[in-house]
Design a protein around this motif. Structure first.
Motif, PDB file in Angstrom:
ATOM      1  N   THR A 162       0.843  -1.208   0.000  1.00 38.78           N
ATOM      2  CA  THR A 162       0.000   0.000   0.000  1.00 38.78           C
ATOM      3  C   THR A 162       0.874   1.252   0.000  1.00 38.78           C
ATOM      4  OG1 THR A 162      -0.297  -0.458   2.358  1.00 38.78           O
ATOM      5  CG2 THR A 162      -2.177  -0.853   0.931  1.00 38.78           C
ATOM      6  N   ARG A 166       2.551   6.036  -2.801  1.00 36.06           N
ATOM      7  CA  ARG A 166       3.642   6.904  -3.288  1.00 36.06           C
ATOM      8  C   ARG A 166       3.591   7.075  -4.815  1.00 36.06           C
ATOM      9  NH1 ARG A 166       6.204   4.773   1.109  1.00 36.06           N
ATOM     10  NH2 ARG A 166       6.788   2.927  -0.062  1.00 36.06           N
ATOM     11  N   ARG A 225       5.954   7.642  13.625  1.00 32.86           N
ATOM     12  CA  ARG A 225       5.480   6.414  12.957  1.00 32.86           C
ATOM     13  C   ARG A 225       5.549   5.214  13.889  1.00 32.86           C
ATOM     14  NH1 ARG A 225       9.287   6.434   8.067  1.00 32.86           N
ATOM     15  NH2 ARG A 225       8.315   4.500   7.417  1.00 32.86           N
ATOM     16  N   GLY A 240       2.363  -4.108   4.326  1.00 33.92           N
ATOM     17  CA  GLY A 240       1.933  -2.798   4.827  1.00 33.92           C
ATOM     18  C   GLY A 240       0.426  -2.646   4.898  1.00 33.92           C
ATOM     19  N   LEU A 261       1.718   9.997   9.661  1.00 32.95           N
ATOM     20  CA  LEU A 261       0.402   9.502  10.085  1.00 32.95           C
ATOM     21  C   LEU A 261      -0.113   8.462   9.091  1.00 32.95           C
ATOM     22  CD1 LEU A 261      -1.232  12.955  10.939  1.00 32.95           C
ATOM     23  CD2 LEU A 261      -0.165  11.317  12.514  1.00 32.95           C
TER      24      LEU A 261
HETATM   25  P1  ADP Z   1       6.901   1.725   6.137  1.00 34.14           P
HETATM   26  O1  ADP Z   1       6.505   0.300   6.293  1.00 34.14           O
HETATM   27  O2  ADP Z   1       8.348   1.914   5.940  1.00 34.14           O
HETATM   28  O3  ADP Z   1       6.292   2.654   7.126  1.00 34.14           O
HETATM   29  P2  ADP Z   1       5.138   2.090   3.873  1.00 34.14           P
HETATM   30  O4  ADP Z   1       5.740   2.384   2.567  1.00 34.14           O
HETATM   31  O5  ADP Z   1       4.480   0.802   4.080  1.00 34.14           O
HETATM   32  O6  ADP Z   1       6.340   2.327   4.831  1.00 34.14           O
HETATM   33  O7  ADP Z   1       4.102   3.243   4.252  1.00 34.14           O
HETATM   34  C1  ADP Z   1       4.409   4.605   4.179  1.00 34.14           C
HETATM   35  C2  ADP Z   1       3.231   5.437   4.590  1.00 34.14           C
HETATM   36  O8  ADP Z   1       2.119   5.168   3.715  1.00 34.14           O
HETATM   37  C3  ADP Z   1       2.688   5.164   5.987  1.00 34.14           C
HETATM   38  O9  ADP Z   1       3.388   5.867   6.976  1.00 34.14           O
HETATM   39  C4  ADP Z   1       1.241   5.652   5.836  1.00 34.14           C
HETATM   40  O10 ADP Z   1       1.156   7.050   5.883  1.00 34.14           O
HETATM   41  C5  ADP Z   1       0.894   5.199   4.429  1.00 34.14           C
HETATM   42  N1  ADP Z   1       0.306   3.839   4.443  1.00 34.14           N
HETATM   43  C6  ADP Z   1       0.804   2.728   3.834  1.00 34.14           C
HETATM   44  N2  ADP Z   1       0.024   1.655   4.064  1.00 34.14           N
HETATM   45  C7  ADP Z   1      -0.985   2.081   4.851  1.00 34.14           C
HETATM   46  C8  ADP Z   1      -2.115   1.457   5.457  1.00 34.14           C
HETATM   47  N3  ADP Z   1      -2.356   0.142   5.298  1.00 34.14           N
HETATM   48  N4  ADP Z   1      -2.940   2.235   6.203  1.00 34.14           N
HETATM   49  C9  ADP Z   1      -2.720   3.539   6.364  1.00 34.14           C
HETATM   50  N5  ADP Z   1      -1.690   4.194   5.851  1.00 34.14           N
HETATM   51  C10 ADP Z   1      -0.817   3.487   5.093  1.00 34.14           C
END
Ligand code: ADP
Ligand code: ZN
Length: 210
Positions: A31, A36, A167, A85, A57
């Motif tokens: 996700t 991104r 985070r 994620g 957040l």
């Molecule tokens: P990491 O695992 O390094 O935190 P991710 O790339 O999975 O990085 O996520 C980056 C950001 O994307 C999170 O901090 C959040 O803001 C958003 N995000 C990703 N997946 C989710 C999810 N399942 N629910 C809510 N926000 C998410």
């Protein structure tokens, strides 16, 4: 096989997802990467998500649930997939249940908080293809340049130290309850994150067989 990778930000979910994806020939659904990419493409969703991501957040549940629901309908998910994620909150996990998705296994990659800070602050990502590197643990062949596409490596805004702490706090409050959630369903396998990526990978591959 339908898998979930759980773990704190920076626990190495993405790296392990790549290995499993190749090993089992199933796609990884990240996700974070999807959001991104939307941000880079300046879609409405991406622009909205930016304010959450940059502050460390979580993006609202309905947004991410919508993303996953659509993605799982695609053809390549037929023989299984790895969720990297997602879910990150109990309502997201419940939404997955409501979609009728039968998860086979949840691998929780455990890494202590001190290590997480060290890892995330050294993380660099490719501005072109999104590949992930680390200043100490996964150096590119050429400093600051992606091995895969040659683009410049950058630090994610949310990998700055203040944001990392935020985070982590959110992880403990909102995501960690999923460990109990999946333990209660008898789906949980714990993998202790190791110093060397290859050692973690060995444990992950073993966990797939258990
Ligand atoms: P990491 O695992 O390094 O935190 P991710 O790339 O999975 O990085 O996520 C980056 C950001 O994307 C999170 O901090 C959040 O803001 C958003 N995000 C990703 N997946 C989710 C999810 N399942 N629910 C809510 N926000 C998410
Ligand atoms: Zn690249």
């Amino acid at each position: 096989m339908k898998l979930i990778l759980l773990g704190a930000p920076g626990a190495g979910k993405g790296t392990q997802a790549e290995v499993i994806s190749e090993h089992l020939s199933i796609p990884t659904i990240s996700t974070g990467n999807i959001i991104r990419a939307a941000l880079k493409a300046q879609t409405e969703m991406g622009i909205k998500a930016k304010e959450f991501i940059d502050k460390g957040l979580l993006v609202p549940d309905d947004v991410v649930i919508g993303i996953v629901k659509e993605r799982l309908k695609e053809d390549d998910c037929k023989n299984g997939f790895i969720l990297d994620g997602f879910p990150r909150t109990v309502p997201q996990a419940q939404a997955l249940d409501e979609m009728g998705v039968e998860i086979d296994k949840v691998i929780d990659i455990q890494v202590p908080d001190e290590k997480i800070v060290q890892r995330l602050s050294g993380r660099r990502v490719c501005g072109g293809c999104g590949a992930s590197y680390h200043l100490l643990y996964k150096k590119p062949e050429k400093d600051g340049v992606c091995n895969l596409c040659g683009a410049q490596l950058v630090q994610r805004v949310d990998d700055k130290e203040e944001t990392i702490l935020e985070r982590l706090k959110i992880y403990h409050e909102q995501t960690e309850p999923l460990v109990e959630f999946y333990k209660a369903k008898n789906k949980l396998t714990v993998v202790e994150g190791q110093e060397e990526v290859a050692d973690t990978t060995a444990l992950t591959l073993k966990a797939l067989e258990d």
